[in-house]
Scaffold this motif. Structure first.
Motif, PDB file in Angstrom:
ATOM      1  N   ILE A 229       0.863  -1.084   0.057  1.00  0.00           N
ATOM      2  CA  ILE A 229       0.080  -0.102  -0.007  1.00  0.00           C
ATOM      3  C   ILE A 229       0.891   1.125   0.189  1.00  0.00           C
ATOM      4  CG2 ILE A 229      -1.750   1.174   1.223  1.00  0.00           C
ATOM      5  CD1 ILE A 229      -2.607  -1.328   2.566  1.00  0.00           C
ATOM      6  N   PHE A 230       0.785   1.914  -1.265  1.00  0.00           N
ATOM      7  CA  PHE A 230       1.461   3.432  -1.216  1.00  0.00           C
ATOM      8  C   PHE A 230       0.683   4.416  -1.209  1.00  0.00           C
ATOM      9  CE2 PHE A 230       3.971   6.625  -3.356  1.00  0.00           C
ATOM     10  CZ  PHE A 230       5.246   6.344  -2.814  1.00  0.00           C
ATOM     11  N   LEU A 231       0.777   5.135  -0.232  1.00  0.00           N
ATOM     12  CA  LEU A 231       0.139   6.438   0.329  1.00  0.00           C
ATOM     13  C   LEU A 231       0.730   7.594  -0.455  1.00  0.00           C
ATOM     14  CD1 LEU A 231      -1.180   5.373   3.749  1.00  0.00           C
ATOM     15  CD2 LEU A 231      -2.292   5.086   1.574  1.00  0.00           C
ATOM     16  N   HIS A 232       0.566   8.095  -1.399  1.00  0.00           N
ATOM     17  CA  HIS A 232       1.319   9.288  -2.103  1.00  0.00           C
ATOM     18  C   HIS A 232       1.599  10.412  -1.198  1.00  0.00           C
ATOM     19  CE1 HIS A 232       1.679   7.408  -6.038  1.00  0.00           C
ATOM     20  NE2 HIS A 232       0.404   6.868  -5.739  1.00  0.00           N
ATOM     21  N   LYS A 233       0.429  10.817  -0.471  1.00  0.00           N
ATOM     22  CA  LYS A 233       0.749  12.190   0.305  1.00  0.00           C
ATOM     23  C   LYS A 233       1.142  11.963   1.839  1.00  0.00           C
ATOM     24  CE  LYS A 233      -2.488  14.733  -2.384  1.00  0.00           C
ATOM     25  NZ  LYS A 233      -3.722  15.619  -2.586  1.00  0.00           N
ATOM     26  N   ALA A 234       1.234  10.598   2.504  1.00  0.00           N
ATOM     27  CA  ALA A 234       1.441  10.459   3.649  1.00  0.00           C
ATOM     28  C   ALA A 234       3.092  10.443   3.884  1.00  0.00           C
ATOM     29  CB  ALA A 234       1.188   8.936   3.997  1.00  0.00           C
ATOM     30  N   GLY A 235       3.108  10.865   5.359  1.00  0.00           N
ATOM     31  CA  GLY A 235       4.604  11.050   5.854  1.00  0.00           C
ATOM     32  C   GLY A 235       4.955   9.732   6.725  1.00  0.00           C
ATOM     33  N   HIS A 236       5.775  10.108   7.411  1.00  0.00           N
ATOM     34  CA  HIS A 236       6.183   8.737   8.269  1.00  0.00           C
ATOM     35  C   HIS A 236       5.297   8.109   9.581  1.00  0.00           C
ATOM     36  CE1 HIS A 236       9.510   6.062   9.373  1.00  0.00           C
ATOM     37  NE2 HIS A 236       9.622   6.542  10.672  1.00  0.00           N
ATOM     38  N   MET A 237       4.612   9.069   9.935  1.00  0.00           N
ATOM     39  CA  MET A 237       3.697   8.563  11.185  1.00  0.00           C
ATOM     40  C   MET A 237       2.611   8.110  10.704  1.00  0.00           C
ATOM     41  SD  MET A 237       5.839   8.704  13.577  1.00  0.00           S
ATOM     42  CE  MET A 237       4.963   8.448  15.026  1.00  0.00           C
ATOM     43  N   ILE A 238       2.339   7.007  10.008  1.00  0.00           N
ATOM     44  CA  ILE A 238       1.064   6.499   9.176  1.00  0.00           C
ATOM     45  C   ILE A 238       0.020   5.957  10.437  1.00  0.00           C
ATOM     46  CG2 ILE A 238       0.158   4.794   7.871  1.00  0.00           C
ATOM     47  CD1 ILE A 238       2.606   5.270   5.813  1.00  0.00           C
ATOM     48  N   THR A 239       0.841   5.366  11.363  1.00  0.00           N
ATOM     49  CA  THR A 239      -0.273   4.887  12.610  1.00  0.00           C
ATOM     50  C   THR A 239      -0.941   5.841  13.268  1.00  0.00           C
ATOM     51  OG1 THR A 239       1.693   4.879  13.926  1.00  0.00           O
ATOM     52  CG2 THR A 239       1.141   2.879  12.775  1.00  0.00           C
ATOM     53  N   TYR A 240      -0.624   7.249  13.111  1.00  0.00           N
ATOM     54  CA  TYR A 240      -1.276   8.278  13.482  1.00  0.00           C
ATOM     55  C   TYR A 240      -2.056   9.068  12.483  1.00  0.00           C
ATOM     56  CZ  TYR A 240       0.896   8.112  18.282  1.00  0.00           C
ATOM     57  OH  TYR A 240       1.257   7.981  19.430  1.00  0.00           O
ATOM     58  N   THR A 241      -1.612   9.298  11.281  1.00  0.00           N
ATOM     59  CA  THR A 241      -2.396  10.111  10.347  1.00  0.00           C
ATOM     60  C   THR A 241      -3.244   9.175   9.657  1.00  0.00           C
ATOM     61  OG1 THR A 241      -0.470   9.504   8.542  1.00  0.00           O
ATOM     62  CG2 THR A 241      -0.281  11.577  10.043  1.00  0.00           C
ATOM     63  N   HIS A 242      -3.059   7.881   9.578  1.00  0.00           N
ATOM     64  CA  HIS A 242      -4.018   7.043   8.954  1.00  0.00           C
ATOM     65  C   HIS A 242      -4.661   5.941  10.015  1.00  0.00           C
ATOM     66  CE1 HIS A 242      -2.070   8.995   5.397  1.00  0.00           C
ATOM     67  NE2 HIS A 242      -3.139   8.572   4.548  1.00  0.00           N
ATOM     68  N   LEU A 243      -4.685   6.292  11.042  1.00  0.00           N
ATOM     69  CA  LEU A 243      -5.292   5.411  12.005  1.00  0.00           C
ATOM     70  C   LEU A 243      -6.530   4.499  11.580  1.00  0.00           C
ATOM     71  CD1 LEU A 243      -5.229   4.159  14.888  1.00  0.00           C
ATOM     72  CD2 LEU A 243      -6.527   6.111  15.978  1.00  0.00           C
ATOM     73  N   SER A 244      -7.597   5.134  11.005  1.00  0.00           N
ATOM     74  CA  SER A 244      -8.587   4.761  10.707  1.00  0.00           C
ATOM     75  C   SER A 244      -8.371   3.693   9.631  1.00  0.00           C
ATOM     76  CB  SER A 244      -9.702   5.605  10.107  1.00  0.00           C
ATOM     77  OG  SER A 244      -9.278   6.212   8.834  1.00  0.00           O
ATOM     78  N   MET A 245      -7.557   3.709   8.650  1.00  0.00           N
ATOM     79  CA  MET A 245      -7.020   2.598   7.773  1.00  0.00           C
ATOM     80  C   MET A 245      -6.334   1.380   8.488  1.00  0.00           C
ATOM     81  SD  MET A 245      -4.471   2.722   4.601  1.00  0.00           S
ATOM     82  CE  MET A 245      -2.892   2.345   5.634  1.00  0.00           C
ATOM     83  N   ILE A 246      -5.442   1.650   9.355  1.00  0.00           N
ATOM     84  CA  ILE A 246      -4.895   0.662  10.214  1.00  0.00           C
ATOM     85  C   ILE A 246      -5.879  -0.142  10.941  1.00  0.00           C
ATOM     86  CG2 ILE A 246      -3.158   0.324  11.886  1.00  0.00           C
ATOM     87  CD1 ILE A 246      -1.884   1.133   9.455  1.00  0.00           C
ATOM     88  N   LYS A 247      -6.770   0.426  11.654  1.00  0.00           N
ATOM     89  CA  LYS A 247      -7.725  -0.071  12.273  1.00  0.00           C
ATOM     90  C   LYS A 247      -8.652  -0.922  11.503  1.00  0.00           C
ATOM     91  CE  LYS A 247     -11.861   1.400  15.182  1.00  0.00           C
ATOM     92  NZ  LYS A 247     -12.328   2.546  15.912  1.00  0.00           N
ATOM     93  N   GLU A 248      -9.127  -0.301  10.287  1.00  0.00           N
ATOM     94  CA  GLU A 248      -9.903  -1.223   9.484  1.00  0.00           C
ATOM     95  C   GLU A 248      -9.558  -2.398   8.955  1.00  0.00           C
ATOM     96  OE1 GLU A 248     -12.529  -0.872   5.365  1.00  0.00           O
ATOM     97  OE2 GLU A 248     -11.320   0.964   6.087  1.00  0.00           O
ATOM     98  N   MET A 249      -8.249  -2.080   8.743  1.00  0.00           N
ATOM     99  CA  MET A 249      -7.304  -3.640   8.032  1.00  0.00           C
ATOM    100  C   MET A 249      -7.293  -4.545   9.133  1.00  0.00           C
ATOM    101  SD  MET A 249      -3.350  -3.563   7.044  1.00  0.00           S
ATOM    102  CE  MET A 249      -3.747  -2.181   6.016  1.00  0.00           C
ATOM    103  N   LEU A 250      -6.823  -3.967  10.627  1.00  0.00           N
ATOM    104  CA  LEU A 250      -6.922  -5.159  11.512  1.00  0.00           C
ATOM    105  C   LEU A 250      -8.177  -5.855  11.769  1.00  0.00           C
ATOM    106  CD1 LEU A 250      -4.424  -3.029  13.791  1.00  0.00           C
ATOM    107  CD2 LEU A 250      -3.857  -5.027  12.908  1.00  0.00           C
ATOM    108  N   LEU A 251      -9.259  -4.788  11.934  1.00  0.00           N
ATOM    109  CA  LEU A 251     -10.775  -5.635  12.267  1.00  0.00           C
ATOM    110  C   LEU A 251     -11.078  -6.305  11.191  1.00  0.00           C
ATOM    111  CD1 LEU A 251     -12.259  -2.338  13.902  1.00  0.00           C
ATOM    112  CD2 LEU A 251     -11.375  -4.405  15.069  1.00  0.00           C
ATOM    113  N   LYS A 252     -10.949  -5.776   9.828  1.00  0.00           N
ATOM    114  CA  LYS A 252     -11.539  -6.542   8.924  1.00  0.00           C
ATOM    115  C   LYS A 252     -10.742  -7.983   8.838  1.00  0.00           C
ATOM    116  CE  LYS A 252     -11.978  -6.728   3.800  1.00  0.00           C
ATOM    117  NZ  LYS A 252     -11.577  -6.054   2.284  1.00  0.00           N
ATOM    118  N   SER A 253      -9.445  -8.031   9.113  1.00  0.00           N
ATOM    119  CA  SER A 253      -8.919  -9.272   9.013  1.00  0.00           C
ATOM    120  C   SER A 253      -9.067 -10.126  10.332  1.00  0.00           C
ATOM    121  CB  SER A 253      -7.228  -8.993   9.237  1.00  0.00           C
ATOM    122  OG  SER A 253      -6.429 -10.318   9.485  1.00  0.00           O
ATOM    123  N   GLN A 254      -9.485  -9.668  11.299  1.00  0.00           N
ATOM    124  CA  GLN A 254      -9.824 -10.569  12.430  1.00  0.00           C
ATOM    125  C   GLN A 254     -11.462 -10.970  12.369  1.00  0.00           C
ATOM    126  OE1 GLN A 254      -8.204 -11.559  14.972  1.00  0.00           O
ATOM    127  NE2 GLN A 254      -9.898 -12.601  15.739  1.00  0.00           N
TER     128      GLN A 254
END
Length: 274
Positions: A229-254
């Protein structure tokens, strides 16, 4: 931390895992009978760097979330026969995290998430216990030995006099930085042998981890169950700036895992009835 959690109903439990050679500090939240989500920080870093994930009510209901202080950070220490000021070995860092798997009281495998310098350590850890891991997630990974970034101030961090005035975690991070390229070269066989669901997430505006790290991952990770997954406008702290995406990925997998388990049990019951 006290101020942050003063008004919160759910607070992570901090504890230290100890044996003859290791003191490993962890913070955990969620029932230990739930599937474990293991979080590994970068450099410099802290287990509290994943506070937003630990505080999420939906994740707390689905996972036993365990965030660790890597050796050399916070209260985590490793006793060695030969005195080394800093633990820069990726293999040693990964081995130090193995006791965390013993905290998994669920019947499910562990999801391992590593960020920045924690990503290659997460990968090495997975290679040591592949049968206990469900999936590997690497966020803003620093994994290409040819793309290690140095800055004008990096060399000053190695000055012994200046180090006297810096927090210990910063000095540990500096030692890791100057050993990292060599350590990453030792990791090349790990990428070839990864054979589990693996996700690599990289930001295009990341000034710490070169965006080309995702190209390295695509070239060297041979698993057919890998996604990038390449986020063109994202910086380094993706777990903060894209928390909803990370969360959705984890919950969907579970959710998918729970659904498969439910279907398997239903099928088994049907067969038994027949």
């Amino acid at each position: 931390m006290r101020k942050h959690y003063a008004a919160k109903k759910v607070k992570p439990e901090e504890r230290i895992i100890k044996n003859d050679t290791l003191a490993l500090c962890i913070a955990s939240v969620g029932a230990d009978t739930l599937p474990m989500l293991l979080l590994i920080h970068g450099a410099p870093g802290s287990l509290w760097g994943y506070m937003n994930l630990m505080d999420d009510e939906d994740l707390q209901k689905r996972f036993h979330i365990v965030s660790v202080d890597r050796v050399g950070y916070g209260k985590s220490r490793l006793k060695m026969k030969k005195k080394h000021r800093y633990v820069t070995s990726i293999a040693t860092q990964a081995n130090a995290l193995l006791p965390v798997f013993e905290l998994n009281k669920s019947k499910e495998k562990v999801t391992v998430l590593g960020r920045s310098y924690g990503a290659p350590i997460a990968a090495k850890l997975v290679s040591l216990q592949p049968d206990q891991v469900k999936e590997l997630i690497m966020v803003s990974p620093v994994i290409d030995p040819e793309k290690e970034k140095f800055y004008w101030f990096s060399k000053w961090g190695r000055n012994s006099f200046i180090q006297l005035f810096l927090p210990g975690e910063f000095n540990t991070a500096t030692a890791e930085k100057y050993s990292h390229s060599d350590e990453l070269r030792k990791l090349l066989p790990v990428w070839r042998n990864l054979d589990l669901p693996t996700t690599v997430i990289q930001g295009g505006n990341d000034w710490i981890a070169d965006p080309a790290n995702i190209d390295f991952a695509k070239k060297h990770i041979k698993s057919k169950r890998a996604q990038y997954i390449f986020l063109h406008k994202a910086g380094h702290m993706i777990t903060y700036t894209h928390l909803s995406m990370i969360k959705e990925m984890l919950l969907k997998s579970q959710f998918v895992e729970d659904r498969i388990t439910s279907l398997d049990m239903s099928a088994a019951s049907g067969q038994a009835a027949n």
